[in-house]
Design a protein around this motif. Structure first.
Motif, PDB file in Angstrom:
ATOM      1  N   GLY A 130     -49.286  -7.061   7.734  1.00  0.00           N
ATOM      2  CA  GLY A 130     -48.619  -7.127   6.436  1.00  0.00           C
ATOM      3  C   GLY A 130     -47.365  -6.279   6.359  1.00  0.00           C
ATOM      4  N   LEU A 131     -47.478  -4.969   6.714  1.00  0.00           N
ATOM      5  CA  LEU A 131     -46.316  -4.087   6.625  1.00  0.00           C
ATOM      6  C   LEU A 131     -45.224  -4.494   7.612  1.00  0.00           C
ATOM      7  CD1 LEU A 131     -47.997  -0.593   6.139  1.00  0.00           C
ATOM      8  CD2 LEU A 131     -46.816  -1.999   4.448  1.00  0.00           C
ATOM      9  N   ILE A 132     -45.620  -4.994   8.786  1.00  0.00           N
ATOM     10  CA  ILE A 132     -44.619  -5.469   9.755  1.00  0.00           C
ATOM     11  C   ILE A 132     -43.861  -6.648   9.175  1.00  0.00           C
ATOM     12  CG2 ILE A 132     -44.323  -6.497  12.041  1.00  0.00           C
ATOM     13  CD1 ILE A 132     -46.743  -4.921  12.969  1.00  0.00           C
ATOM     14  N   SER A 133     -44.586  -7.550   8.529  1.00  0.00           N
ATOM     15  CA  SER A 133     -43.940  -8.718   7.915  1.00  0.00           C
ATOM     16  C   SER A 133     -42.972  -8.288   6.822  1.00  0.00           C
ATOM     17  CB  SER A 133     -45.009  -9.647   7.346  1.00  0.00           C
ATOM     18  OG  SER A 133     -44.422 -10.682   6.601  1.00  0.00           O
ATOM     19  N   ILE A 134     -43.394  -7.338   5.983  1.00  0.00           N
ATOM     20  CA  ILE A 134     -42.517  -6.855   4.912  1.00  0.00           C
ATOM     21  C   ILE A 134     -41.252  -6.227   5.502  1.00  0.00           C
ATOM     22  CG2 ILE A 134     -42.334  -5.220   3.007  1.00  0.00           C
ATOM     23  CD1 ILE A 134     -45.344  -5.528   2.585  1.00  0.00           C
ATOM     24  N   ALA A 135     -41.423  -5.384   6.520  1.00  0.00           N
ATOM     25  CA  ALA A 135     -40.278  -4.705   7.125  1.00  0.00           C
ATOM     26  C   ALA A 135     -39.293  -5.705   7.725  1.00  0.00           C
ATOM     27  CB  ALA A 135     -40.765  -3.732   8.204  1.00  0.00           C
ATOM     28  N   ASN A 136     -39.814  -6.750   8.363  1.00  0.00           N
ATOM     29  CA  ASN A 136     -38.934  -7.757   8.962  1.00  0.00           C
ATOM     30  C   ASN A 136     -38.116  -8.488   7.898  1.00  0.00           C
ATOM     31  OD1 ASN A 136     -39.843  -7.123  11.518  1.00  0.00           O
ATOM     32  ND2 ASN A 136     -41.374  -8.751  11.568  1.00  0.00           N
ATOM     33  N   ARG A 137     -38.777  -8.849   6.818  1.00  0.00           N
ATOM     34  CA  ARG A 137     -38.058  -9.559   5.747  1.00  0.00           C
ATOM     35  C   ARG A 137     -36.990  -8.665   5.117  1.00  0.00           C
ATOM     36  NH1 ARG A 137     -40.547 -14.298   4.117  1.00  0.00           N
ATOM     37  NH2 ARG A 137     -42.727 -14.579   4.725  1.00  0.00           N
ATOM     38  N   VAL A 138     -37.332  -7.423   4.839  1.00  0.00           N
ATOM     39  CA  VAL A 138     -36.387  -6.506   4.196  1.00  0.00           C
ATOM     40  C   VAL A 138     -35.206  -6.235   5.121  1.00  0.00           C
ATOM     41  CG1 VAL A 138     -36.101  -4.151   3.349  1.00  0.00           C
ATOM     42  CG2 VAL A 138     -38.129  -5.468   2.713  1.00  0.00           C
ATOM     43  N   GLU A 139     -35.478  -6.020   6.389  1.00  0.00           N
ATOM     44  CA  GLU A 139     -34.402  -5.756   7.345  1.00  0.00           C
ATOM     45  C   GLU A 139     -33.469  -6.953   7.471  1.00  0.00           C
ATOM     46  OE1 GLU A 139     -33.860  -4.533  12.075  1.00  0.00           O
ATOM     47  OE2 GLU A 139     -35.852  -4.751  11.184  1.00  0.00           O
ATOM     48  N   ALA A 140     -34.020  -8.162   7.434  1.00  0.00           N
ATOM     49  CA  ALA A 140     -33.191  -9.361   7.549  1.00  0.00           C
ATOM     50  C   ALA A 140     -32.213  -9.488   6.393  1.00  0.00           C
ATOM     51  CB  ALA A 140     -34.082 -10.607   7.622  1.00  0.00           C
ATOM     52  N   LEU A 141     -32.538  -8.901   5.242  1.00  0.00           N
ATOM     53  CA  LEU A 141     -31.655  -8.967   4.072  1.00  0.00           C
ATOM     54  C   LEU A 141     -30.815  -7.705   3.910  1.00  0.00           C
ATOM     55  CD1 LEU A 141     -34.125 -10.608   1.502  1.00  0.00           C
ATOM     56  CD2 LEU A 141     -32.302 -11.712   2.806  1.00  0.00           C
ATOM     57  N   GLY A 142     -30.854  -6.837   4.916  1.00  0.00           N
ATOM     58  CA  GLY A 142     -30.041  -5.626   4.851  1.00  0.00           C
ATOM     59  C   GLY A 142     -30.594  -4.561   3.931  1.00  0.00           C
ATOM     60  N   GLY A 143     -31.894  -4.614   3.613  1.00  0.00           N
ATOM     61  CA  GLY A 143     -32.493  -3.641   2.709  1.00  0.00           C
ATOM     62  C   GLY A 143     -33.192  -2.514   3.442  1.00  0.00           C
TER      63      GLY A 143
END
Length: 444
Positions: A387-400
Motif C-alpha cells: 500500500g505505502l509503496i503504491s502511494i509513494a509511486n503515485r505521489v512521486e509521479a505527480l511531483g509531490g
C-alpha cells in the motif's frame, strides 16, 4: 532514421560507379585494340590468334568480375559457390595478365589495356608487390612498343609512365575511400545492433512498468474490495447463525454495493485504467464514502472505528490522475488502519491551499517503525505491504511529496502534498488556514 540506414550510402555509390567504369573501360579498350588490329593489318595468323585470345581474355575477365561481385554480395553462400576473392583473385589476375602479355607480343594496340590492369593489380595485390607489378607492366608496354616500332621515342616512355603514376594515385584514393566506406558500414551495423538492443531494453522496461502499474491498480481497487466482501460475508454468516436477520440484510446490502463498485472499477480497469468523470460524485464525496466503508468493515469484524472526513479550502476540479492518486491513497491507508493499526479513530483531511493540495490521514492506533517501512523497497514475501509503496509511486509521479510519522503506541500520520498544474494553481483561491494547523487539530 531507419530508412536512412537501409539506403545505400554515398561512398558505396561512388565505389560502385568506379568499379563499373573500370570494367566498361577494360571492355572498350579491348574492343578498340581488336578493331585497330583488324583495320590496320591484313588478316594473318597473328591477327587470328589475337582475335581468339581477345575472346578468351574477355570471357576470363567477365567470369572473374561476376564471381567477385557475387562473393561480395554473399550470393556464393546462397548458391553453394566457393569463390574466394582473397585466394582465387590472384590466380585470376595472373591469367588476365598472362593473356594480355601474349596479346601485347602480337600487337602494340593492346598496350592501352595496361591502364585498367594497373587498377586491378593495385586493388588485388598488397601495396609493395602491386607497385612492383605496375613497374614491370609499364616496362613491358615500353618494350613492346619499342620492339614493334623498331625505334625508340620519348613518347613511348612518357605515356606509360604518366598512365602508371595516375593509376597509382587513383588506386590509393580508391583504397582510402574503400576503407572509409567499410568503416562507416561497420559503424552503421553497430548502430543497428545498438538500436535493436535499445528497443528490446525499452520493451522490457515497458513490460516491467506495466506490470508495476497493474499490480498497483489491482492492490488499490480490486484487492481491497474483495477483502471487504470477504469480511462482510463472514459477518453475515455469523449474524445468520445468531438469528440476526436485520444485520444479515445490512451486511448483504454492503456486499452488493461493494461488489457493484468493484465491478465498475474492473470495467474502468479494462478501459486502460482511465478515471472518467461519471455519476460517482465529487472527490470529496468519494473520500467520505471511503471513510464510511471502512467503518462498516470494522463493524463487520466486531470492532469500533470512527472515521471522519474533513474538507478545507475551496475545492477546484482536479485532473483525473490527481483525483485517482488522492482516492487511492485514502483507500490504501484506511485499509492499513483497519488491518494493522487497531485504531478507534481516524481522520481524513483534504485541503486546497492555492497552488497545492494536501492530504492528511491520522489514526490513533498502535503505530509502527516508520523508518523501516520507508527503507523497504518492495512488498513483503506474503504479498502484503504494497500500500505505502503504491502511494509513494503515485505521489512521486505527480511531483509531490509523502511524509509518514509514526511511533509505537502513538498512532500514525500520513501527509501528502501535491503541486497543482500551473493553470489550476493560478486559478486557485488563496488559503485561509494552513494545512499544518489542520493536521495538528486532527492529531490532537
Amino acid at each position: 532514421m531507419s530508412a536512412e540506414l537501409g539506403r545505400p550510402r554515398a561512398g558505396e555509390r561512388v565505389l560502385r560507379v568506379l568499379r563499373l567504369a573500370l570494367h566498361v573501360g577494360f571492355a572498350l579498350l579491348l574492343a578498340v585494340a581488336v578493331g585497330r588490329m583488324l583495320l590496320m593489318a591484313p588478316l594473318s595468323w597473328k591477327s587470328a590468334a589475337a582475335l581468339l585470345l581477345s575472346a578468351v581474355l574477355a570471357a576470363v575477365y567477365v567470369i572473374g568480375t561476376v564471381a567477385e561481385k557475387r562473393a561480395s554480395d554473399g550470393a556464393q553462400r546462397r548458391r553453394g559457390l566457393r569463390f574466394d576473392p582473397d585466394r582465387h583473385g590472384l590466380a585470376w589476375l595472373a591469367v588476365v595478365t598472362g593473356l594480355w602479355a601474349v596479346l601485347l607480343l602480337l600487337s602494340p594496340d593492346f598496350s592501352w589495356l595496361a591502364f585498367p590492369l594497373f587498377f586491378l593489380q593495385l586493388h588485388l595485390l598488397p601495396l609493395r608487390p602491386a607497385l612492383l607489378t605496375v613497374a614491370v607492366t609499364t616496362a613491358a608496354v615500353v618494350a613492346a612498343q619499342w620492339a614493334h616500332a623498331g625505334e625508340f621515342h620519348a613518347a613511348m616512355l612518357l605515356g606509360p609512365l604518366i598512365g602508371a603514376a595516375f593509376a597509382v594515385i587513383m588506386a590509393l584514393a580508391y583504397q582510402a575511400l574503400y576503407a572509409e566506406v567499410t568503416s562507416q558500414g561497420q559503424a552503421l551495423d553497430e548502430l543497428r545492433r545498438t538500436r535493436a538492443e535499445l528497443a528490446r531494453s525499452q520493451r522490457e522496461q515497458g513490460v516491467l512498468e506495466e506490470r508495476e502499474r497493474l499490480a498497483r491498480e489491482i492492490h488499490d481497487t480490486l484487492a481491497q474490495g474483495l477483502a471487504s466482501i470477504v469480511l462482510m460475508s463472514r459477518s453475515a454468516r455469523e449474524a445468520l447463525n445468531g438469528g440476526h436477520l436485520e444485520t444479515v440484510r445490512s451486511r448483504l446490502d454492503t456486499v452488493e454495493d461493494t461488489a457493484a463498485e468493484n465491478l465498475a472499477e474492473a470495467r474502468r480497469f479494462v478501459r486502460d485504467l482511465r478515471e472518467p468523470e461519471d455519476a460517482r460524485g465529487s472527490l470529496a464525496e468519494r473520500l467520505a464514502r471511503a471513510c464510511h466503508s471502512v467503518q462498516e468493515r470494522a463493524a463487520a469484524q466486531g470492532r469500533e472505528l470512527v472515521c471522519s472526513f474533513r474538507l478545507e479550502g475551496d475545492p477546484v476540479p482536479l485532473p483525473a490522475p490527481y483525483e485517482v492518486a488522492v482516492l487511492r491513497a485514502v483507500q490504501a491507508t484506511l485499509a492499513n488502519v483497519l488491518q494493522h493499526a487497531d485504531a478507534g479513530r481516524a481522520v481524513v483531511t483534504l485541503a486546497f491551499l492555492g497552488g497545492d493540495i494536501t492530504l492528511d490521514i491520522f489514526d490513533d492506533g498502535r503505530g509502527f517503525d516508520a523508518a523501516a517501512e520507508r527503507a523497504r523497497s518492495g512488498p513483503r514475501r506474503d504479498g502484503t505491504g504494497y500500500g505505502l509503496i503504491s502511494i509513494a509511486n503515485r505521489v512521486e509521479a505527480l511531483g509531490g511529496s509523502l511524509d509518514i510519522e509514526s511511533a509505537s503506541g502513538e498512532g500514525t500520520a500520513v501527509g501528502i502534498r501535491l503541486p497543482l498544474p500551473e493553470p489550476l494553481a493560478a486559478a486557485a483561491p488563496d488559503p485561509q488556514e494552513p494545512v499544518s494547523e489542520a493536521g495538528k487539530e486532527n492529531r490532537g
